[in-house]
Design a protein around this motif. Structure first.
Motif, PDB file in Angstrom:
ATOM      1  N   LYS A 312       0.635  -1.295   0.036  1.00  0.00           N
ATOM      2  CA  LYS A 312      -0.046  -0.059   0.089  1.00  0.00           C
ATOM      3  C   LYS A 312       0.936   1.188   0.105  1.00  0.00           C
ATOM      4  O   LYS A 312       0.793   2.061  -0.757  1.00  0.00           O
ATOM      5  CB  LYS A 312      -0.913  -0.099   1.341  1.00  0.00           C
ATOM      6  CG  LYS A 312      -2.093  -0.626   1.110  1.00  0.00           C
ATOM      7  CD  LYS A 312      -3.376  -0.162   0.494  1.00  0.00           C
ATOM      8  CE  LYS A 312      -4.759  -0.701   0.583  1.00  0.00           C
ATOM      9  NZ  LYS A 312      -5.671  -0.173  -0.103  1.00  0.00           N
ATOM     10  N   SER A 316       1.071   4.085  -3.073  1.00  0.00           N
ATOM     11  CA  SER A 316       1.091   5.390  -2.806  1.00  0.00           C
ATOM     12  C   SER A 316       2.273   6.339  -2.919  1.00  0.00           C
ATOM     13  O   SER A 316       2.117   7.272  -3.644  1.00  0.00           O
ATOM     14  CB  SER A 316       0.698   5.639  -1.182  1.00  0.00           C
ATOM     15  OG  SER A 316       0.474   6.922  -0.806  1.00  0.00           O
ATOM     16  N   LEU A 361      -4.716   1.068  -4.397  1.00  0.00           N
ATOM     17  CA  LEU A 361      -5.019   1.954  -3.514  1.00  0.00           C
ATOM     18  C   LEU A 361      -6.433   2.004  -3.159  1.00  0.00           C
ATOM     19  O   LEU A 361      -6.982   2.290  -2.142  1.00  0.00           O
ATOM     20  CB  LEU A 361      -4.514   3.057  -3.974  1.00  0.00           C
ATOM     21  CG  LEU A 361      -2.849   3.365  -3.983  1.00  0.00           C
ATOM     22  CD1 LEU A 361      -2.518   4.762  -4.400  1.00  0.00           C
ATOM     23  CD2 LEU A 361      -2.280   3.099  -2.704  1.00  0.00           C
TER      24      LEU A 361
END
Length: 1447
Positions: A312, A316, A361
């Motif tokens: 994640k 990001s 995401l």
């Protein structure tokens, strides 16, 4: 290794004549021997001893293959007592062999096996067939090695760390698949390998390069494709897990280096992929690598064994990097260009990448991340908006998220009148509406909803209204006309008393539309912001509105609401545009269609005037009467292609070509060219001869020339016609007898409108596509270049950007600059083009004098042709009598590709051409030769390495060196030849020719453009010059002690303007970088003068000392030291000079003694790099003289030993001179942890005060360096602690340190310190002074008379630094570290407050010289100057009753 001594003696016993042959020895053993167990055991032991003493471990590892394929019976003899011998004979054999070898060598077996195994792996990777992959044979060998390594690991006989360290020593030959195999077979993990690399930067570069090569193979079908994908997946998982570890789990001592490397590699790979995609859709290895890397962002590759939190954060971070990649576009650019960044117009690879990142995401987190990035960082608006389009198209739930986001932006904008929020909201809305109404409401609907009612954002106050219309007015110069039309036809609701705000904006918007030649009424009923044009033609817009209204009518059976609103509120557009398009006469169908039904519905609703409807019915009846019998009802005929402007131009050009083949029609050619000119104007859509469009200079982007599709089609048509006409005309008559058709035709091409497009297309053809052009194109374009040169006086100049950084070029020189000789293909193309152009010119203008030919031919093109012929044809280097032919034949049909070389040689030998070369303007000078030769890329050169060296030797030593200077030679002067070549080489390194403006380019020597070969010639010249100087000195001749190289450097640096501006500083730094690197590539004796023979005098290093003190000290050093390479180079040169002298020790001592007074920074540099310098000096000196080092070198050695002993606790007196000992101590403390520094410095209490003063100076330099180089806080605090400790000791011993802030060149004791500090550090001493305010002793500063004088002087200099703008180079970095100084103003305020508090406490005698100190500087702070002067004049009762405020 040899066997035992006994065995060797036995083998050599007896006379040579009595030795028996091998057959005779075996003959006596034929008789069957009786079985004897003791003899069998003895035989085994003998065999064991024989093998153990004659084994080569490296070869042994490579010979042992899969045990299933080969039986090694000897393993039983070697390791009979092993428990695993029966199951794995070869491995146990290796184990036993390693034990024996380690025992004999006296090293741990794990260390030995690791080193041998690393060497074997490197041997497997030798001569790779692929940059990253192993061949089948290499894979087989490596597999066997891995099995052995695993066996050794299982028996604790293998050192992983040593193996990794040994493996990285040959990283350039190490294949990525080999590294992957080590990881897969669990010999050494990837993480262990990468963590053990000694150089983080080198490992990052190696991994990046290999990953790029690996990614190229991802999409290529091959038997090993699965393994390739597995490798990429494994590396990606390792990098992601290292760069983004699980936050929920503790990091078990993972080195910070690995995290940094992983982050850097991931960032470089993504940057490389994005840059490659920005370059455009091409089929190159770089694009294959980019696509391969982007495939790694898929879920099955990235997730794998990576935790959810890690991937994640990785995605990001990836999204953030994409959005902030190269933020060069302004908001105004985004407003203008965002329609080109829609989902459909974004390249597929980029949208795929967006989708993969956004899927990982999720829409909500993606929008949140997008918001954070826009609020906190500079962004690339193209990526932001194209990502937004992808998000809103691919995720239906994103529509509501964007609506909420826009609503919050608008609310925040009107609450705090925040302009950035307003801009972001409008860009987001406009980008979303580009994707159509099914994704987001139209812009008109959103604008009406936001501002069209009393509940709008703007309705809260007059200030909100002013804010809105100010924002809309600021958009007017940039936004497309369609949005202004929306604002005009759907205006915000405004109270009547503020209606003037609306009318002012509408007036401004309408004026802008008039300037853009766009009618206010041209906005259609149905918005289509994704349309390629800003505003369509009125008729086309109306036709689209009609079609869409009919579609809506078919679905609902009712009149569409936009049509009803237009019939009321937009009647001019409805009556003049919409209804005429709807009521276009046609043959009415027998069964009414949707169009007819829609018209009847409007008629019943009284939305069509009766007169207009009656006219429509009458026109339809007339059309039906005129319809042919075979025509299809309702279908309009398509216009004939031949009637289009481009078709008419094509027809006119074909007629001209027909005239070329008919000699009787030459008289009508002028008229036909006039027809072509007229039709060209129609094809371009404007008057091609409009004088208002003429310009004095044309700017082109040579590296990326672009053309509009229509312009390119027209230019291609004209250039093709010119080439065809030339071929047709030349097939009948030679150029000199042809009519002036070419001149007339070129005049068309030189029109002010078409000429920039012609030059852009020539740039594409010659610079980018030259080698692929056929012979007709080469001949035609070469003749065109000649005729353009003929018209040069009437043509504007061209600014090609990187090809002519000094300014613009005339058209012939510009065309010559498009020709390059870098590769074999481009050189052959240049030969063809130059041969064709020169031959055509000499034939066409044979009756004119040579002076007239200079207007048609570029001198650069003539020189380029000479360079190519002399380079390619060795026979052209030998003088031969010219061929006295009447004329050179110009027959294009007689020049097939195979005969281009013979044509070039024929032209070279032609007498007219040789006469032309006698013109001074066409001389190929030595400088010209160097410029052209430097462009050659050796790896793709037409000459082999040997041929290229022979050519260089001939060109330099046989051709240009002996040639007179009047003919471009050197008059036999080797120094002149050396100077010219060095100068050209330095210019070349700093020009675009050396690295082609690639994104990952760097200023490097020995790159891919022939630098190494030219540097080799320079090195040969340097040796020859050194021998010449030595021989002249030995015979008593006056030889210049300084090398010619330094005179050249001084002249070039003097030509660069001095100053403190960033541009000037960067230019000087670039020049100095080239100077230094050239020095490093030449023999080190260049740094020294030439000592006279048989005289033990020091070499003359004045020139090098001047270069260091004036330039390198300021640009190439860090603090008070030079870089390692130049320091080592100097001492290598010193050793070389010493070894050629009768008294080496005396020469070394005299030279280093001279360094103390003239160039002390060399000695401080030697102290810093002493750990690597000392072994070299001691080894070479002892090898040549078997003695101790000279005294001055011992001083450096003793200084380092003093510093080491002080830090180790065994203090000893500091050797002299004190400043050298202080420098050694300063460098030693840099290697000590911060918390231990203070404890070590306590031992300085008993040292001489001079040592403390010098140590404070070096600490101040370190403090300033920590600001300027943006080091971390720890370095700053360490330097501050050292300064504080030294200040404390100096204060305790009542020793004044203020002299360090008053250094002058005339100071006999401390003046040499100015040569140890860069000028910038010296200028910033006031900053260091006031950074130490908190460490000053109040009692000491009041009692010391000189303190006030120094403090005021430092304050005034600090003010001057602020005025000059130099504080901005320090304070942005320092602001985070200092307690109070967050800006220049705050620092000056602190200094001023300190002085105001100090002045009343100082006795009057401290102000004795204040007037002289303030002379000429009163204006820096007039109020402070008045206070100081009043205190000087006032009595003892003077006091400051009120503190003035300057800021």
């Amino acid at each position: 290794m040899s066997g035992s001594p006994a065995w060797a003696a036995a083998a050599c016993d007896g006379p040579l004549g009595l030795r028996k042959s091998w057959t005779e020895l075996l003959a006596g053993r034929v008789k069957k021997q009786k079985y004897n167990p003791e003899r069998e055991q003895k035989l085994k032991d003998s065999a064991l001893q024989l093998l153990r003493y004659h084994q080569n471990m490296n070869d042994l590892l490579l010979e042992v293959e899969d045990p299933q394929c080969k039986k090694l019976c000897l393993s039983k003899l070697i390791d009979c007592d092993s428990a695993s011998a029966a199951s794995d004979h070869s491995s146990s054999f290796i184990r036993s062999a390693f034990r024996d070898q380690a025992s004999r060598l006296g090293v741990p077996v794990g260390l030995l096996s690791a080193r041998v195994f690393a060497c074997s792996v490197r041997q497997v990777c030798v001569e790779p067939s692929h940059p990253v992959l192993l061949s089948s044979e290499q894979r087989k060998k490596l597999s066997s090695l891995l099995e052995i390594a695993r066996y050794l690991l299982a028996h604790n006989m293998f050192s992983r760390l040593t193996f990794c360290q040994e493996l990285w020593k040959a990283q350039n030959s190490l294949l990525l698949e080999a590294v992957w195999s080590l990881h897969v077979h669990r010999v050494v993990s990837l993480q262990e390998l990468l963590q053990s690399h000694p150089d983080m930067q080198a490992m990052t570069t190696w991994l990046f390069r290999n990953l790029c090569a690996l990614c190229e193979q991802i999409e290529m079908p091959s038997p090993s494709s699965d393994a390739t994908k597995a490798m990429l997946s494994g590396f990606v998982q390792l990098l992601v897990s290292s760069a983004f570890p699980q936050s929920s789990e503790p990091r078990l001592g993972e080195p910070e280096k690995m995290t940094q490397v992983a982050t850097d590699v991931l960032q470089r790979m993504l940057t490389f992929a994005l840059d490659t995609l920005d370059a455009g859709p091409q089929v190159t290895s770089a694009h294959q690598a980019a696509r391969g890397w982007l495939s790694a962002y898929s879920g099955h590759v990235c997730c794998g064994m990576i935790g959810v939190d890690s991937h994640k954060r990785f995605f990001s971070h990836t999204l953030t990097q994409i959005l902030t990649h190269k933020p060069v576009l302004k908001v105004s650019d985004a407003i203008q260009m965002q329609k080109e960044w829609s989902f459909a117009k974004t390249c597929q690879e980029l949208t795929t990448l967006y989708c993969r990142v956004l899927v990982m995401l999720g829409p909500e987190e993606s929008v949140g991340r997008l918001r954070e990035v826009l609020e906190s960082q500079e962004v690339n608006w193209q990526y932001v908006l194209s990502c937004l389009s992808t998000l809103v198209v691919c995720f239906p739930e994103a529509q509501q998220l964007f609506k909420d986001w826009v609503a919050s932006l608008m609310a925040h904008a009107f609450e705090s009148y925040h302009l950035d929020s307003m801009v972001t909201a409008f860009l987001v809305v406009r980008q979303a509406t580009l994707e159509g109404p099914f994704v987001f409401p139209s812009y008109a609907d959103w604008f009406k909803e936001s501002f069209g009612s009393s509940l709008g954002y703007h309705s809260c106050s007059k200030k909100a209204l002013v804010f809105l219309f100010k924002f809309l007015s600021d958009l007017v110069p940039w936004e497309p006309p369609r949005y202004m039309q929306v604002h005009i036809f759907h205006p915000p609701l405004v109270p009547s008393k503020y209606h003037s705000l609306l009318t002012d904006y509408i007036s401004l918007a309408k004026t802008r539309l008039v300037d853009l030649k766009v009618s206010v009424e041209n906005l259609g009923l149905y918005e289509d912001l994704s349309f390629s044009g800003d505003v369509a033609e009125p008729q086309r817009q109306a036709m689209r509105d009609v079609k869409k209204a009919i579609v809506v009518f078919e679905q609902t059976g009712k009149i569409p609401m936009p049509v009803l609103e237009a019939s009321i509120f937009r009647r001019p557009y409805y009556l003049s545009r919409f209804l005429p398009s709807l009521l276009t006469p046609r043959v009415l169908p027998e069964v009414p269609d949707s169009r007819a039904a829609f018209i009847e519905t409007l008629k019943r609703a009284d939305k069509i005037p009766s007169s207009l409807y009656d006219a429509y019915c009458q026109a339809c009846a007339t059309t039906e009467e005129k319809q042919p019998e075979d025509a299809t009802p309702g279908k309009r005929p398509e216009p004939d292609q031949a009637e289009q402007p481009l078709g008419l131009l094509t027809a006119a050009l074909e007629e001209l070509r027909a005239l070329m083949t008919d000699p009787t029609q030459y008289d009508v050619m002028s008229a036909q060219v006039a027809v072509i000119s007229e039709r060209l104007s129609a094809a371009l859509g404007h008057n091609s001869d409009d004088g208002s469009l003429r310009r004095s200079k044309i700017q082109l982007n040579v590296l990326n020339p672009t053309l509009q599709r229509q312009d390119q089609a027209v230019v291609d048509l004209l250039l093709t016609a010119f080439c065809q006409n030339l071929m047709a005309a030349s097939s009948f008559v030679p150029p000199e007898r042809q009519s002036p058709w070419a001149v007339l035709f070129v005049r068309i091409l030189c029109g002010p409108v078409i000429f920039p497009a012609v030059l852009s297309r020539l740039c594409q053809l010659l610079y980018h596509q030259g080698p692929s052009l056929g012979a007709p194109h080469v001949l035609g374009l070469a003749a065109l270049a000649v005729h353009l040169g003929e018209s040069r006086s009437m043509l504007p100049e061209v600014d090609p950007g990187v090809l002519a950084p000094a300014g613009s070029l005339c058209v012939p020189e510009f065309l010559n600059s498009l020709l390059t000789c870098r590769t074999r293909e481009s050189l052959l193309f240049c030969m063809k083009f130059c041969t064709a152009a020169i031959s055509y010119c000499l034939c066409k203008f044979s009756a004119q004098p040579h002076a007239a030919l200079q207007n048609c031919l570029s001198p650069g093109l003539i020189k380029r042709f000479q360079f190519i012929v002399l380079r390619v044809f060795s026979e052209a280097r030998t003088p031969c009598p010219p061929e006295h032919t009447a004329s050179l034949s110009w027959r294009p049909s007689d020049l097939p590709p195979a005969d281009w070389q013979s044509a070039a040689l024929s032209l070279w030998r032609w007498s007219s051409f040789q006469e032309l070369l006698k013109e001074k303007e066409f001389y190929l000078t030595y400088r010209d030769w160097g410029q052209l030769e430097l462009e050659i890329q050796p790896e793709v050169d037409i000459l082999s390495d040997t041929e290229r060296r022979d050519f260089h030797q001939w060109a330099i030593y046989e051709h240009f060196l002996p040639a007179p200077s009047a003919l471009g030679g050197c008059d036999g002067d080797l120094e002149a030849a050396f100077t010219v070549l060095v100068s050209e080489l330095m210019d070349f390194y700093q020009s675009s020719r050396s690295y082609n403006h690639s994104p990952d380019s760097d200023l490097v020597l020995g790159g891919r453009t022939g630098n190494e070969d030219i540097l080799s010639r320079l090195q040969e010249m340097a040796v020859d010059l050194e021998l010449d100087q030595g021989s002249s000195a030995s015979y008593g001749c006056s030889a210049s002690q300084s090398h010619i190289l330094f005179r050249l450097f001084r002249r070039r640096l003097h030509a660069l303007a001095k100053g403190h501006s960033t541009a000037t500083s960067l230019r000087r730094q670039r020049e100095l970088l080239v100077c230094k690197r050239l020095l490093l590539r030449l023999p080190p004796s260049v740094l020294m003068g030439s000592p006279q023979a048989r005289q033990p005098v020091s070499p003359n290093c004045e020139e090098f000392f001047n270069l260091v003190n004036s330039e390198l000290r300021n640009s190439c050093c860090h603090g008070s030291v030079l870089t390692h390479d130049i320091t080592m180079h100097f001492f290598r040169g010193l050793l070389n000079v010493c070894f050629r002298s009768e008294d080496p020790a005396l020469v070394a001592n005299l030279t280093l003694t001279e360094c103390q007074s003239k160039c002390p920074i060399i000695l401080t540099s030697a102290l810093l790099w002493w750990s690597s310098l000392e072994p070299v000096l001691c080894s070479r000196w002892k090898k040549c003289y078997q003695g101790i080092l000279p005294r001055e070198l011992q001083r450096l050695q003793e200084a380092r030993e003093f510093a080491s002993s002080l830090l180790s606790g065994s203090a000893s007196p500091a050797p002299s001179p004190a400043w050298i000992s202080a420098a050694a101590l300063h460098f030693a403390t840099r290697e000590v942890r911060t918390e231990n520094v203070r404890a070590h410095l306590k031992r300085l209490d008993c040292e001489r005060k001079e040592l403390l003063i010098f140590l404070l100076f070096f600490s101040l330099m370190s403090l300033l360096s920590s600001y300027l180089t943006q080091q971390d806080t720890a370095e700053y605090l360490k330097a501050m602690d050292i300064c504080a400790e030294v200040l404390m000791y100096l204060g305790r011993r009542k020793v004044s340190w203020l002299v360090l802030f008053q250094l002058t060149e005339t100071d006999a004791e401390l003046g040499h310190l100015l040569h140890l500090a860069p000028d910038q550090h010296t200028r910033l001493l006031p900053f260091a002074f006031y950074s130490l305010l908190s460490y000053f002793s109040e009692d000491a500063i009041i009692k010391e008379e000189a303190f006030l004088h120094v403090a005021v002087d430092m304050y005034l200099k600090l003010m001057q630094l602020f005025v000059d703008g130099e504080t901005r180079t320090v304070l942005p970095q320092a602001s985070k570290r200092l307690k109070l100084q967050g800006s220049p103003v705050q620092l000056i305020t602190e200094a001023r407050t300190f002085l105001l508090q100090l002045i009343p406490q100082c006795p009057k005698q401290h102000f004795s010289n204040m007037r002289e100190l303030l002379a000429g500087r009163e204006d820096c702070d007039p109020e402070m100057s008045n206070i100081l002067l009043q205190r000087w004049q006032a009595g003892p009762s003077f006091d400051l009753y009120q503190e003035p405020h300057l800021f």
